[in-house]
Design a protein around this motif. Structure first.
Motif, mmCIF file in Angstrom:
data_model
loop_
_atom_site.group_PDB
_atom_site.id
_atom_site.type_symbol
_atom_site.label_atom_id
_atom_site.label_comp_id
_atom_site.label_asym_id
_atom_site.label_seq_id
_atom_site.Cartn_x
_atom_site.Cartn_y
_atom_site.Cartn_z
ATOM 1 N N ALA A 183 55.459 -15.568 19.071
ATOM 2 C CA ALA A 183 56.425 -15.615 20.308
ATOM 3 C C ALA A 183 55.898 -14.877 21.520
ATOM 4 O O ALA A 183 56.550 -13.917 21.939
ATOM 5 N N VAL A 184 54.969 -15.202 21.717
ATOM 6 C CA VAL A 184 54.265 -14.682 22.930
ATOM 7 C C VAL A 184 54.337 -15.730 24.043
ATOM 8 O O VAL A 184 54.324 -16.832 24.240
ATOM 9 N N GLN A 185 54.185 -15.132 25.552
ATOM 10 C CA GLN A 185 54.447 -15.826 26.709
ATOM 11 C C GLN A 185 53.087 -15.271 27.369
ATOM 12 O O GLN A 185 53.378 -14.527 28.346
ATOM 13 N N ASP A 186 52.148 -15.850 27.250
ATOM 14 C CA ASP A 186 50.937 -15.467 27.948
ATOM 15 C C ASP A 186 49.807 -16.389 27.850
ATOM 16 O O ASP A 186 49.248 -16.891 26.850
ATOM 17 N N ARG A 187 49.621 -16.828 29.104
ATOM 18 C CA ARG A 187 48.760 -18.181 29.219
ATOM 19 C C ARG A 187 47.237 -17.881 28.930
ATOM 20 O O ARG A 187 46.421 -18.752 28.380
ATOM 21 N N LYS A 188 46.881 -16.746 29.186
ATOM 22 C CA LYS A 188 45.446 -16.266 28.696
ATOM 23 C C LYS A 188 45.233 -16.348 27.188
ATOM 24 O O LYS A 188 44.254 -16.587 26.865
ATOM 25 N N ARG A 189 46.261 -15.506 26.671
ATOM 26 C CA ARG A 189 46.051 -15.292 25.222
ATOM 27 C C ARG A 189 46.377 -16.944 24.355
ATOM 28 O O ARG A 189 45.579 -17.202 23.410
ATOM 29 N N PHE A 190 47.155 -17.780 25.104
ATOM 30 C CA PHE A 190 47.225 -18.965 24.385
ATOM 31 C C PHE A 190 46.014 -19.880 24.460
ATOM 32 O O PHE A 190 45.583 -20.436 23.535
ATOM 33 N N PHE A 191 45.136 -19.754 25.512
ATOM 34 C CA PHE A 191 43.906 -20.477 25.662
ATOM 35 C C PHE A 191 43.003 -19.871 24.772
ATOM 36 O O PHE A 191 42.337 -20.509 23.971
ATOM 37 N N ALA A 192 42.859 -18.523 24.516
ATOM 38 C CA ALA A 192 42.038 -17.864 23.830
ATOM 39 C C ALA A 192 42.337 -18.310 22.264
ATOM 40 O O ALA A 192 41.301 -18.284 21.487
ATOM 41 N N ALA A 193 43.596 -18.224 21.895
ATOM 42 C CA ALA A 193 43.899 -18.619 20.569
ATOM 43 C C ALA A 193 43.386 -19.938 20.429
ATOM 44 O O ALA A 193 43.039 -20.601 19.116
ATOM 45 N N ASN A 194 43.871 -20.991 21.293
ATOM 46 C CA ASN A 194 43.461 -22.424 20.862
ATOM 47 C C ASN A 194 41.902 -22.296 20.794
ATOM 48 O O ASN A 194 41.353 -23.298 19.910
ATOM 49 N N HIS A 195 41.103 -21.601 21.622
ATOM 50 C CA HIS A 195 39.494 -21.751 21.285
ATOM 51 C C HIS A 195 39.056 -21.269 19.794
ATOM 52 O O HIS A 195 38.364 -22.190 19.308
ATOM 53 N N ILE A 196 39.793 -20.548 19.414
ATOM 54 C CA ILE A 196 39.313 -19.945 18.163
ATOM 55 C C ILE A 196 39.940 -20.948 16.956
ATOM 56 O O ILE A 196 39.082 -21.325 16.228
ATOM 57 N N ALA A 197 40.886 -21.421 17.347
ATOM 58 C CA ALA A 197 41.672 -22.618 16.573
ATOM 59 C C ALA A 197 40.444 -23.866 16.446
ATOM 60 O O ALA A 197 40.191 -24.525 15.540
#
Ligand code: BGP
Length: 472
Positions: A183-197
């Motif tokens: 439950a985070v709202q942070d676009r930088k962290r969003f793209f970082a997590a996606n890259h790792i996924a």
């Protein structure tokens, strides 16, 4: 005149562990992020959680008997990672493996092809606590170890595998909307997590080739094809932007091992692009899928969104029609209503032609076989006299989408199967038990209720579709 469905077409239905199993701490299972998240106040509809769900963990034989009665050719289910590794890694929990082995054996005994999803969002809580789950590269190794455990156990029995389910939808909720854990709202962290996924996805696909010869694996993608609201070039540009930011970011990464150019340029400019280390893109190209799993529910229509305009908004979780606000990225795109389409009570556009378009777009861009791994209609079903459920609206929805599959086959799409969402009623992640999808009604109040299984009208309809190879 339509092409017939191929003889080996997988007429299926789908589910996910957290949404059906219950038994949340049975036989050594560890807690997942959803076990904790759903207990926090205000996170799900009416505080619903999957502690009991529809108790599939204890009623699996009864459920598979119903699948056999229906004539199902495939059943897509997910394995709960914390049943296998209660803290994400370390000692394997044999009881967890034994549960899925029994399920697979019973399916096979009924000639039902198991379609096994490795990850449908129930991350072991221990890994979220230890290093932030998908935000840390350590997850790649832990996920691979878990997947290889399943490959070794079930190679030879399971041919069709799904790696990550709806990474796009899950992480958008988790890191942009703040509606799934953590439950985070942070676009930088969003793209970082996606890259790792993406890296984790590629690693487990690479490992799959060694361990499951003859098997097929791919991610399931929540695909809502983009439409422009008009032929105004501004809307056309908004549609192009939306297609890159909401679809191609994932699809191109999975299948081409690269990110779409304009979206990447925008994120770099904004300091929100993921960190791409040497070797990352090579890994993505070594771990491309054998097929794409397509979860299709609706299309989305986009219009121009000037700077200072509409931002990302929460989705409808109440079933009150007409309450979904527009959602977008200022300067790029925002959603608009489509005057040509009816919507469900959750404001999802009902668009079978959109499914045909989805299948054609994917097939021609990526040149891979496809499988519909989810498609269905969530509605408030009512139990009628004689323990019947007259869900003619669901039959209409499914019928038109099965027809779209037939048309896509005629268009030259290689379509392996169609898994309706879902077999029994299930817990909808944010909408609780009121939003029903199944062919089988599960009588249940928020406390559990009888959990009796009752066949809806759609059960008998799908049974005849399967028996006649798609003639309706
Ligand atoms: C997909 C998920 C499924 C299922 C479905 C319906 O996003 O993969 O797990 O939940 O959507 O969504 P909802 O339950 O929100 O109606």
């Amino acid at each position: 005149k339509f092409n017939d469905f191929p003889q080996d077409f997988l007429w299926g239905a789908a589910s996910a562990a957290y949404q059906v199993e219950g038994g949340w701490d049975a036989d050594g299972k560890g807690p997942s992020v959803w076990d904790l998240f759903t207990k926090l106040p205000g996170k799900t509809f009416a505080g619903s959680n999957g502690d009991v769900a529809v108790d599939h963990y204890h009623r699996m034989e009864e459920d598979v008997a119903l699948m056999a009665e229906m004539g199902l050719k495939a059943y897509r289910f997910s394995v709960s990672w914390p049943r296998i590794y209660p803290t994400g890694r370390g000692e394997v929990n044999e009881a967890g493996l034994a549960f899925y082995e029994k399920l697979i054996d019973i399916l096979l005994a009924h000639q039902i092809e198991p379609v096994l999803t490795l990850y449908h969002w129930d991350l072991p809580q221990a890994l979220q606590d230890e290093y932030g789950g998908w935000e840390d590269r350590r997850i790649i190794e832990d996920f691979e170890r878990y997947c290889v455990t399943l490959y070794q156990r079930f190679a030879g029995k399971v041919k069709y595998w799904v790696s990550l389910n709806e990474q796009n939808y899950n992480l958008t909720n988790a890191y942009q909307l703040g509606t799934h854990p953590p439950a985070v709202q942070d676009r930088k962290r969003f793209f970082a997590a996606n890259h790792i996924a993406f890296l984790a996805n590629a690693r487990v696909i690479k490992a799959f080739r060694q361990h499951v010869p003859g098997g097929l694996i791919g991610p399931s993608f929540a695909y809502s094809p983009a439409y422009p609201a008009s032929c105004d070039p501004k809307d056309m540009l908004a549609y192009e932007n939306a297609e890159e930011f909401t679809n191609l970011w994932w699809l191109d990464a999975y299948c081409f091992g690269r990110y779409p150019q304009a979206a990447l340029a925008y994120l770099r400019e904004n300091g929100e692009a993921p960190e791409i280390l040497p070797g990352d893109l090579e890994l993505l190209r070594e771990g491309t899928p054998d097929y794409i799993g397509v979860n299709y529910y609706y299309t989305l229509t986009y219009t121009d969104n000037p700077l200072g305009g509409q931002t990302m908004q929460r989705i409808n979780t109440t079933g009150k029609k007409g309450t979904t606000p527009p959602s977008g990225i200022p300067g790029l795109y925002k959603t608009a209503p489509n005057p040509h389409l009816e919507t469900s009570n959750w404001d999802w556009a009902i668009d079978p032609t959109g499914m045909r378009i989805a299948l054609r777009r994917l097939s021609s861009r990526y040149g891979l076989p496809l499988m519909i791994t989810e498609n269905g209609l969530g509605e408030f079903d009512k139990l009628a006299a004689g323990d019947r459920v007259h869900d003619d609206y669901r039959i209409d929805y499914l019928r038109s989408h099965v027809k779209a599959c037939q048309e896509a086959l005629q268009d030259g799409v290689e379509l392996l199967g169609y898994c309706a969402w879902s077999f029994t009623d299930i817990l909808s992640w944010l909408n609780g038990y009121q939003k029903r999808y199944g062919f089988v009604f599960v009588e249940r109040d928020e406390q559990g209720g009888s959990l009796r299984r009752l066949k809806k009208d759609s059960f008998f309809w799908y049974q005849s579709v399967i028996a006649s190879q798609g003639k309706q």
